[in-house]
Every structure is written in structure tokens, then in C-alpha cells.
Design an enzyme around this catalytic site. Structure first.
Site, mmCIF file in Angstrom:
data_model
loop_
_atom_site.group_PDB
_atom_site.id
_atom_site.type_symbol
_atom_site.label_atom_id
_atom_site.label_comp_id
_atom_site.label_asym_id
_atom_site.label_seq_id
_atom_site.Cartn_x
_atom_site.Cartn_y
_atom_site.Cartn_z
ATOM 1 C CB SER A 109 -0.922 -0.063 1.138
ATOM 2 O OG SER A 109 -1.991 0.826 1.021
ATOM 3 C CD GLU A 124 -2.837 -2.917 -3.526
ATOM 4 O OE1 GLU A 124 -3.943 -3.166 -3.114
ATOM 5 O OE2 GLU A 124 -1.860 -2.061 -3.282
ATOM 6 C CG HIS A 153 -5.523 -2.674 0.478
ATOM 7 N ND1 HIS A 153 -4.696 -2.513 -0.614
ATOM 8 C CD2 HIS A 153 -5.375 -1.768 1.288
ATOM 9 C CE1 HIS A 153 -4.009 -1.300 -0.288
ATOM 10 N NE2 HIS A 153 -4.419 -0.875 0.838
#
Length: 312
Positions: A112, A203, A286
Site C-alpha cells: 500500500s 492493486e 488489501h
């Protein structure tokens, strides 16, 4: 893309782990429980984790001032840690790159927002970055994902990741995994690794399809996507929009088609004409089942067979 010149050795029992709170603060008391559970996973592998109360540190929405968070990254070398594990994502890691920051060939774990640090380390010619669970998400990972991370760090073989081929073909090259939003904001900076011939795994979370469209269009306009050997698409959690609600007296089947594109339509349209293999639905992102990927390692993306394999 050339393979990184410097690589850390595999971990072994007794190696030290340093902690880094490089991004957002941990305001939720439940975060402490998740953090302790993640540390317990590392300790169960025989690693020695340096415990520091980083969850107590905050500056606005960040886990401390920039200097404090940058010091977490340099502290790993000072205490002889072989692994630097990030607590959580959110925002803030890219701020630490505004001033010179050496990221040597050391295992660096996160995803992330931590994409900024993982990519900066690789751009400096150093391997060791692992796009994988954060300490506050590690314990919630399924057994296969935790074991994959352990095996990767300890130099053992790992299984292929399985997906769905959208555009056939086979590509080999260094693997680059990233959060799309974070990586997009590294374009045009010195912290962007060489994309030529790379296999890019993307992602994201909480981004509407039009924002995904906007970011991928940016990649196309600057020629970044055109440099790749292959593309893998992981989880895009909460990135799709619901269909329209029926009008009064109208059944769901009769509802008017929405004047929008779905997430899948955007991803297919923005990548499908690049002439390279595309593998979607990879367990990376996630949601629990975030398969760890070592940045810069050579990999084979086989969209015909639906697998992504690390070649070492």
C-alpha cells in the site's frame, strides 16, 4: 530493467527485526492488538523483534514527524536488523523521500503506502523489498499467505500465484508490485525503478473506476505501460460502483443501464491494446490472501496457464 545489484541474504532463526511506522498513525486501540498479533507471527518463525511503542506516536494523521519516521528506516542498520517491517499503510512514506534516504539491500516488508519505499529501494539498485502483509495485517492472513512470506524470507521455494488470463502469452522479467495510486505519484521522480521489460503487478483500494481510468491514462501518456513485458492485476477492493437503483414501479431487470464503466471494463480497455500478456485476479492486495512478492526478482507471467511464477 536490470536485476538489482545488491541482495540481502535469506533470514535465519535469531535474526533481528526492526519496526517502522513510516506512514499513518495507529489511532484505533484495536490496531495495537493487530500489531501484537503480527509481531507474534514473526516471533513464531524464530525472529527477534525489537519492540518499540511506535503505535503511540502521532503528528496529525501521520505516525510522527517526518524526521521521526525517517529515523525508523535508518535505525534498522544501527541495531543490525536484517528485516525492517512496516506497521501500516495509509499515507506519509513518500514524504520521507524528499531528502536523501539510503535504502540498502535489507529485507523491507509492507505494501500500500509502503510502495514508495519499496520502489525507492529498488531504484537505488538494492533488492530486499517485499510487497506483502503489514504487521497490522499479517495475523489476519490465511495460513498459505503467512507461510509464503516465511518461505520467501528464509530462502525457500514458494508456490505459484494463480489468476485468470485476460490476454494470452508468456512474459519473463523482474517483478514490480505496487499500489496503483502510490506508484502513479512516483512517475517522473528519481524513485521510479526501471520499467523496461518488467512484470508489473497492480492493486488498489477505494478508487472509483474513473479514477483508475485517470491513473492508467497517465501511465499511458508518459509511456510507462508501453515499456512493460507483462501486467498482473491483483485485488481492487471497493473500486467498483453499484448499478443504478430501479425507478419506482420498475424491476431490477428493467433498470436502465448505468452511464458509467465498470472496474473490469476500465482495466481491460486501458491495458488490452498493449500487446502484452495480462493476468487478472491475482491474490495480491488489501484483502486477506495478500501473496508476498519480492521486488526485482525474475518472474514468469504465463497468462495462458494463469500463473505467476518466481524464478529467483
Amino acid at each position: 530493467m536490470n536485476l538489482p545489484a545488491h541482495q540481502p541474504r535469506p533470514l535465519r532463526e535469531g535474526d533481528r527485526v526492526a519496526l517502522a511506522a513510516a506512514s499513518s498513525a495507529l489511532p484505533d486501540p484495536a490496531d495495537l492488538g493487530r500489531l501484537e498479533a503480527g509481531i507474534a507471527v514473526l516471533e513464531s518463525w524464530g525472529l527477534v523483534v525489537e519492540r518499540r511503542p511506535l503505535h503511540q506516536r502521532s503528528w496529525g494523521y501521520l505516525a510522527g514527524r517526518d524526521a521521526e519516521r525517517r529515523a525508523d528506516l535508518t535505525r534498522a542498520g544501527e541495531v543490525g536488523a536484517e528485516l525492517l517491517a512496516c506497521l501500516r499503510g495509509g499515507w506519509g512514506a513518500a514524504r520521507l523521500l524528499e531528502h536523501p534516504l539510503a535504502l540498502p539491500a535489507r529485507w523491507l516488508l509492507g505494501f500500500s503506502d509502503v510502495t514508495s519505499l519499496l520502489w525507492a529501494q529498488l531504484a537505488q539498485g538494492n533488492a530486499g523489498g517485499v510487497h506483502g502483509p503489514l504487521l497490522t495485517t499479517l495475523a489476519a492472513e490465511p495460513p498459505w499467505s503467512r507461510e509464503r512470506l516465511r518461505a520467501l524470507l528464509f530462502g525457500e521455494p514458494v508456490a505459484d500465484l494463480v489468476g485468470l488470463g485476460w490476454r494470452g502469452g508468456v512474459a519473463e522479467g523482474p517483478v514490480l508490485a505496487a499500489n496503483l495510486t502510490v506508484a502513479t505519484h512516483l512517475l517522473g521522480t528519481p524513485h521510479l525503478p526501471d520499467l523496461r521489460g518488467a512484470i508489473l503487478i497492480l492493486e488498489d483500494v477505494g478508487e472509483a473506476p474513473y479514477r483508475i481510468d485517470r491513473m492508467l491514462t497517465h501511465w499511458r501518456l508518459c509511456g510507462a505501460l508501453q515499456q512493460l513485458a507483462g501486467i498482473g492485476l491483483g485485488q481492487f477492493s471497493g473500486c467498483d460502483e453499484p448499478g443504478p437503483a430501479p425507478e419506482p414501479g420498475e424491476s431490477a431487470a428493467e433498470a436502465r443501464p448505468p452511464r458509467r464503466f465498470s472496474l473490469e471494463q476500465v482495466l481491460r480497455e486501458r491495458t488490452g491494446d498493449l500487446g502484452i500478456p495480462i493476468l487478472a485476479g491475482l491474490p495480491v492486495g488489501h484483502e486477506p490472501g495478500n501473496g508476498a512478492l519480492p521486488l526485482g526478482w525474475r518472474a514468469r507471467l504465463d497468462a495462458d496457464a494463469g500463473v505467476l511464477r518466481l524464478l529467483g
